[in-house]
Design a protein around this motif. Structure first.
Motif, PDB file in Angstrom:
ATOM      1  N   UNK A  33       0.825  -1.201   0.000  1.00  0.00           N
ATOM      2  CA  UNK A  33       0.000   0.000   0.000  1.00  0.00           C
ATOM      3  C   UNK A  33       0.864   1.258   0.000  1.00  0.00           C
ATOM      4  N   UNK A  34       1.924   1.265   0.820  1.00  0.00           N
ATOM      5  CA  UNK A  34       2.828   2.414   0.859  1.00  0.00           C
ATOM      6  C   UNK A  34       3.495   2.645  -0.493  1.00  0.00           C
ATOM      7  N   UNK A  35       3.858   1.563  -1.169  1.00  0.00           N
ATOM      8  CA  UNK A  35       4.576   1.684  -2.433  1.00  0.00           C
ATOM      9  C   UNK A  35       3.661   2.020  -3.601  1.00  0.00           C
ATOM     10  N   UNK A  36       2.410   1.584  -3.554  1.00  0.00           N
ATOM     11  CA  UNK A  36       1.564   1.694  -4.743  1.00  0.00           C
ATOM     12  C   UNK A  36       0.249   2.417  -4.529  1.00  0.00           C
ATOM     13  N   UNK A  37      -0.117   2.669  -3.292  1.00  0.00           N
ATOM     14  CA  UNK A  37      -1.404   3.320  -3.042  1.00  0.00           C
ATOM     15  C   UNK A  37      -2.573   2.425  -3.403  1.00  0.00           C
ATOM     16  N   UNK A  38      -3.527   2.985  -4.104  1.00  0.00           N
ATOM     17  CA  UNK A  38      -4.757   2.257  -4.430  1.00  0.00           C
ATOM     18  C   UNK A  38      -4.553   1.136  -5.436  1.00  0.00           C
ATOM     19  N   UNK A  39      -3.401   1.093  -6.105  1.00  0.00           N
ATOM     20  CA  UNK A  39      -3.147  -0.004  -7.047  1.00  0.00           C
ATOM     21  C   UNK A  39      -3.164  -1.364  -6.366  1.00  0.00           C
ATOM     22  N   UNK A  40      -2.935  -1.381  -5.064  1.00  0.00           N
ATOM     23  CA  UNK A  40      -2.962  -2.639  -4.332  1.00  0.00           C
ATOM     24  C   UNK A  40      -4.317  -3.330  -4.523  1.00  0.00           C
ATOM     25  N   UNK A  41      -5.386  -2.563  -4.637  1.00  0.00           N
ATOM     26  CA  UNK A  41      -6.714  -3.143  -4.821  1.00  0.00           C
ATOM     27  C   UNK A  41      -6.913  -3.659  -6.248  1.00  0.00           C
ATOM     28  N   UNK A  42      -6.282  -2.998  -7.209  1.00  0.00           N
ATOM     29  CA  UNK A  42      -6.332  -3.495  -8.587  1.00  0.00           C
ATOM     30  C   UNK A  42      -5.644  -4.853  -8.670  1.00  0.00           C
ATOM     31  N   UNK A  43      -4.464  -4.965  -8.056  1.00  0.00           N
ATOM     32  CA  UNK A  43      -3.732  -6.229  -8.106  1.00  0.00           C
ATOM     33  C   UNK A  43      -4.463  -7.324  -7.344  1.00  0.00           C
ATOM     34  N   UNK A  44      -5.082  -6.964  -6.225  1.00  0.00           N
ATOM     35  CA  UNK A  44      -5.888  -7.948  -5.493  1.00  0.00           C
ATOM     36  C   UNK A  44      -7.062  -8.398  -6.362  1.00  0.00           C
ATOM     37  N   UNK A  45      -7.660  -7.451  -7.074  1.00  0.00           N
ATOM     38  CA  UNK A  45      -8.742  -7.792  -7.999  1.00  0.00           C
ATOM     39  C   UNK A  45      -8.271  -8.714  -9.109  1.00  0.00           C
ATOM     40  N   UNK A  46      -7.048  -8.481  -9.605  1.00  0.00           N
ATOM     41  CA  UNK A  46      -6.481  -9.376 -10.618  1.00  0.00           C
ATOM     42  C   UNK A  46      -6.322 -10.788 -10.057  1.00  0.00           C
ATOM     43  N   UNK A  47      -5.876 -10.895  -8.794  1.00  0.00           N
ATOM     44  CA  UNK A  47      -5.741 -12.217  -8.175  1.00  0.00           C
ATOM     45  C   UNK A  47      -7.102 -12.899  -8.057  1.00  0.00           C
ATOM     46  N   UNK A  48      -8.095 -12.141  -7.638  1.00  0.00           N
ATOM     47  CA  UNK A  48      -9.443 -12.709  -7.478  1.00  0.00           C
ATOM     48  C   UNK A  48     -10.008 -13.126  -8.832  1.00  0.00           C
ATOM     49  N   UNK A  49     -10.028 -12.197  -9.780  1.00  0.00           N
ATOM     50  CA  UNK A  49     -10.602 -12.495 -11.099  1.00  0.00           C
ATOM     51  C   UNK A  49      -9.800 -13.580 -11.813  1.00  0.00           C
ATOM     52  N   UNK A  50      -8.483 -13.469 -11.773  1.00  0.00           N
ATOM     53  CA  UNK A  50      -7.641 -14.468 -12.436  1.00  0.00           C
ATOM     54  C   UNK A  50      -7.804 -15.842 -11.826  1.00  0.00           C
ATOM     55  N   UNK A  51      -7.848 -15.902 -10.491  1.00  0.00           N
ATOM     56  CA  UNK A  51      -8.028 -17.191  -9.828  1.00  0.00           C
ATOM     57  C   UNK A  51      -9.380 -17.808 -10.140  1.00  0.00           C
TER      58      UNK A  51
END
Length: 132
Positions: A33-51
């Motif tokens: 979160x510190x490094x990327x801000x809100x992008x952390x939620x995009x990547x989590x979404x990619x994990x969810x959708x991709x999985x």
């Protein structure tokens, strides 16, 4: 008959990745979160959708699910790996190496599926020409 155990292991693996994505969305790692801000939620979404997509593809034996899910998983895992590498801490770098390895495996799986799709399409075209 032989493909079943491998297919179910992929279903369980993809479901675990989707669950990890849900966890990452609910309780994101502060370093990410510190490094990327809100992008952390995009990547989590990619994990969810991709999985979910890849798991559905493995479960139903349809290449489309894995073909759509693997790039999402590969991208997300690579992004998390880069953030861990950037910390410079030994334990984080080791975790980053693991995630980078998984990203490359997901990328390779996506490439394998593309080859299978292309060959299946070619075989169907040849079969259809023979039916005429």
């Amino acid at each position: 008959m032989v493909a079943r155990p491998r297919r179910w292991s992929r279903v369980v693996g993809y479901a675990a990745v989707a669950a990890a994505g849900i966890g990452a969305a609910i309780v994101p790692d502060p370093r990410v979160t510190d490094a990327t801000g809100a992008l952390v939620y995009l990547w989590a979404g990619f994990l969810i959708a991709g999985g979910l997509l890849a798991g559905w593809g493995a479960w139903s034996d349809r290449w489309l699910g894995e073909a759509l899910g693997c790039p999402l998983l590969s991208t997300s895992l690579a992004a998390y790996a880069v953030v861990l590498f950037a910390t410079g801490r030994a334990a984080a770098v080791m975790g980053g190496l693991f995630l980078a390895g998984m990203a490359f495996l997901m990328w390779a799986r996506g490439r394998d599926i593309e080859v299978l799709r292309r060959e299946a399409t070619r075989a169907a075209m040849i079969r259809n020409r023979g039916d005429r």
